[in-house]
Scaffold this motif. Sequence first.
Motif, PDB file in Angstrom:
ATOM      1  N   SER A 198       9.816  32.217  -8.371  1.00  0.00           N
ATOM      2  CA  SER A 198      10.406  33.182  -9.290  1.00  0.00           C
ATOM      3  C   SER A 198       9.323  33.740 -10.218  1.00  0.00           C
ATOM      4  N   PRO A 199       9.412  35.017 -10.538  1.00  0.00           N
ATOM      5  CA  PRO A 199       8.364  35.659 -11.324  1.00  0.00           C
ATOM      6  C   PRO A 199       8.308  35.144 -12.751  1.00  0.00           C
ATOM      7  N   ARG A 200       7.125  35.233 -13.320  1.00  0.00           N
ATOM      8  CA  ARG A 200       6.944  34.850 -14.720  1.00  0.00           C
ATOM      9  C   ARG A 200       6.765  36.129 -15.533  1.00  0.00           C
ATOM     10  N   ALA A 201       7.483  36.237 -16.603  1.00  0.00           N
ATOM     11  CA  ALA A 201       7.393  37.425 -17.453  1.00  0.00           C
ATOM     12  C   ALA A 201       6.569  37.104 -18.696  1.00  0.00           C
ATOM     13  N   TYR A 202       5.758  38.072 -19.125  1.00  0.00           N
ATOM     14  CA  TYR A 202       4.917  37.899 -20.292  1.00  0.00           C
ATOM     15  C   TYR A 202       5.414  38.808 -21.415  1.00  0.00           C
ATOM     16  N   PHE A 203       5.586  38.219 -22.576  1.00  0.00           N
ATOM     17  CA  PHE A 203       6.080  38.977 -23.726  1.00  0.00           C
ATOM     18  C   PHE A 203       5.134  38.806 -24.916  1.00  0.00           C
ATOM     19  N   LYS A 204       5.053  39.869 -25.718  1.00  0.00           N
ATOM     20  CA  LYS A 204       4.373  39.781 -27.009  1.00  0.00           C
ATOM     21  C   LYS A 204       5.395  40.053 -28.092  1.00  0.00           C
ATOM     22  N   CYS A 205       5.190  39.415 -29.219  1.00  0.00           N
ATOM     23  CA  CYS A 205       6.083  39.667 -30.342  1.00  0.00           C
ATOM     24  C   CYS A 205       5.804  41.074 -30.864  1.00  0.00           C
ATOM     25  N   SER A 206       6.833  41.882 -30.890  1.00  0.00           N
ATOM     26  CA  SER A 206       6.643  43.274 -31.301  1.00  0.00           C
ATOM     27  C   SER A 206       7.240  43.565 -32.658  1.00  0.00           C
ATOM     28  N   PHE A 207       7.718  42.528 -33.309  1.00  0.00           N
ATOM     29  CA  PHE A 207       8.334  42.762 -34.618  1.00  0.00           C
ATOM     30  C   PHE A 207       7.270  43.161 -35.633  1.00  0.00           C
ATOM     31  N   ALA A 208       6.160  42.425 -35.623  1.00  0.00           N
ATOM     32  CA  ALA A 208       5.033  42.776 -36.479  1.00  0.00           C
ATOM     33  C   ALA A 208       3.839  43.076 -35.588  1.00  0.00           C
ATOM     34  N   SER A 230       0.789  42.813 -35.954  1.00  0.00           N
ATOM     35  CA  SER A 230      -0.309  41.850 -35.970  1.00  0.00           C
ATOM     36  C   SER A 230       0.110  40.455 -35.525  1.00  0.00           C
ATOM     37  N   CYS A 231       1.354  40.303 -35.185  1.00  0.00           N
ATOM     38  CA  CYS A 231       1.841  38.978 -34.807  1.00  0.00           C
ATOM     39  C   CYS A 231       1.215  38.556 -33.482  1.00  0.00           C
ATOM     40  N   PRO A 232       0.557  37.401 -33.473  1.00  0.00           N
ATOM     41  CA  PRO A 232      -0.177  36.979 -32.286  1.00  0.00           C
ATOM     42  C   PRO A 232       0.663  36.229 -31.261  1.00  0.00           C
ATOM     43  N   VAL A 233       1.920  36.041 -31.535  1.00  0.00           N
ATOM     44  CA  VAL A 233       2.730  35.159 -30.694  1.00  0.00           C
ATOM     45  C   VAL A 233       3.011  35.795 -29.338  1.00  0.00           C
ATOM     46  N   LYS A 234       2.847  34.984 -28.327  1.00  0.00           N
ATOM     47  CA  LYS A 234       3.190  35.408 -26.968  1.00  0.00           C
ATOM     48  C   LYS A 234       4.201  34.446 -26.381  1.00  0.00           C
ATOM     49  N   LYS A 235       4.894  34.957 -25.426  1.00  0.00           N
ATOM     50  CA  LYS A 235       5.933  34.141 -24.801  1.00  0.00           C
ATOM     51  C   LYS A 235       5.900  34.358 -23.296  1.00  0.00           C
ATOM     52  N   LYS A 236       5.975  33.282 -22.582  1.00  0.00           N
ATOM     53  CA  LYS A 236       6.100  33.373 -21.126  1.00  0.00           C
ATOM     54  C   LYS A 236       7.460  32.824 -20.724  1.00  0.00           C
ATOM     55  N   VAL A 237       8.114  33.528 -19.860  1.00  0.00           N
ATOM     56  CA  VAL A 237       9.441  33.083 -19.415  1.00  0.00           C
ATOM     57  C   VAL A 237       9.466  33.019 -17.899  1.00  0.00           C
ATOM     58  N   GLN A 238       9.871  31.892 -17.414  1.00  0.00           N
ATOM     59  CA  GLN A 238       9.976  31.720 -15.962  1.00  0.00           C
ATOM     60  C   GLN A 238      11.127  30.781 -15.646  1.00  0.00           C
ATOM     61  N   ARG A 239      11.738  31.028 -14.529  1.00  0.00           N
ATOM     62  CA  ARG A 239      12.827  30.133 -14.131  1.00  0.00           C
ATOM     63  C   ARG A 239      12.256  28.795 -13.704  1.00  0.00           C
ATOM     64  N   SER A 240      13.009  27.776 -14.035  1.00  0.00           N
ATOM     65  CA  SER A 240      12.593  26.444 -13.622  1.00  0.00           C
ATOM     66  C   SER A 240      12.600  26.351 -12.101  1.00  0.00           C
ATOM     67  N   HIS A 249       4.386  32.797 -35.490  1.00  0.00           N
ATOM     68  CA  HIS A 249       4.713  34.102 -36.071  1.00  0.00           C
ATOM     69  C   HIS A 249       4.126  34.191 -37.484  1.00  0.00           C
ATOM     70  N   ASN A 250       3.521  35.324 -37.783  1.00  0.00           N
ATOM     71  CA  ASN A 250       2.990  35.511 -39.138  1.00  0.00           C
ATOM     72  C   ASN A 250       3.914  36.404 -39.967  1.00  0.00           C
ATOM     73  N   HIS A 251       5.186  36.346 -39.623  1.00  0.00           N
ATOM     74  CA  HIS A 251       6.176  37.144 -40.348  1.00  0.00           C
ATOM     75  C   HIS A 251       7.472  36.358 -40.345  1.00  0.00           C
ATOM     76  N   PRO A 252       8.353  36.666 -41.271  1.00  0.00           N
ATOM     77  CA  PRO A 252       9.638  35.967 -41.279  1.00  0.00           C
ATOM     78  C   PRO A 252      10.470  36.335 -40.067  1.00  0.00           C
ATOM     79  N   HIS A 253      11.426  35.482 -39.807  1.00  0.00           N
ATOM     80  CA  HIS A 253      12.334  35.747 -38.689  1.00  0.00           C
ATOM     81  C   HIS A 253      13.065  37.060 -38.929  1.00  0.00           C
ATOM     82  N   PRO A 254      13.038  37.977 -37.967  1.00  0.00           N
ATOM     83  CA  PRO A 254      13.663  39.288 -38.153  1.00  0.00           C
ATOM     84  C   PRO A 254      15.082  39.225 -38.667  1.00  0.00           C
TER      85      PRO A 254
END
Length: 318
Positions: A182-192, A194-204, A219-224
Amino acid sequence: MDNSSWVDTSLDLNINPLRVKSDAPVDAERFGVPRQMKPTFMFQTKPSAKEETGAIEEELNRVSEENRKLTEMLTVMCENYNALRNQLMDCMCKHGEKELHGPSKKRKSASSNNNDNNIAMNGNSESSSTDEELSKKPREEVIKAKTSRAYVRTEAGDKSLIVKDGYQWRKYGQKVTRDNPSPRAYFKCSFAPSCPVKKKVQRSIDDQTVLVATYEGEHNHPHPSMEATSGSSHGLTLGSVPCSASLASSGKTNITLDLTKSKSSNDAKSSKPKTEAPEVRQFLVEQMASSLTKDPNFTAALAAAISGRMLQQNHTKW
DNA sequence: CGGATTTGACCAGCGC
DNA sequence: GCGCTGGTCAAATCCG
């Protein structure tokens, strides 16, 4: 989440399904059985009205007591969960700040340190990121960018790689990896920006209904939604205590727990932290629901309740 | 029309 | 050095 599908968490667990005869009149109405159906059953055996009332009251008391105990158990469980979660957060805050800085050179760090800050909310040992990863990597590389991992159960038919955690993510890539079809998706935090947080999502790989979300960085910002909802009373206020738990099991039946209807006199309620984002709550709730389904005691109790209910309904038809 | 998503190309680390 | 692999980029496309 659709509120209309929620049910009372007081599951009315009829642990002893054999008692259907006396339970049925009491529970029939509570479960939505039309009133007019009751008399046909209630007066079948023609007991005296007094006896019957007494029996019903007794039964009602018994069921209420069961409900109360179950509610207390759930409350305690939630509190324990909260305490553990807070401890985890503390640890992450303490250790994370030092580790976050510096550009994380890919591949050296990413896969090796998934375990240290693992958020294994399923309560299951599946939290362990692949053991071969650990054995391959030298120990000194373990400390790099702060990572955590979360497991989210989705409906069987749901093919999307979306994990709702309340943050705003922009997908920037997708890849099929070697060890998992199953494919792995790559995400970046787009709320801020400058936020450096990345997320990878893949099915088990073991369970295709489970999404594995790996978070890197902090996250270098409060929760949206925290910002949006702070001080407001919209939605459910349950803090980090899941007052409602929605579980999509095997894609067909939604089993939902709604603790908002627990007794208002519950002391624990007043001590609960307040206002967490609905998305986060849902996320936590899903984790809890997932944990519950893996608890044999819970499933046994649930099975007993369902079978008891079915027996009751069968009985009312006769 | 602007932002989000998709997807093929490219880059860099790692093992042999 | 070369090939494999995971991660990222960016143009194309989609969508509200």
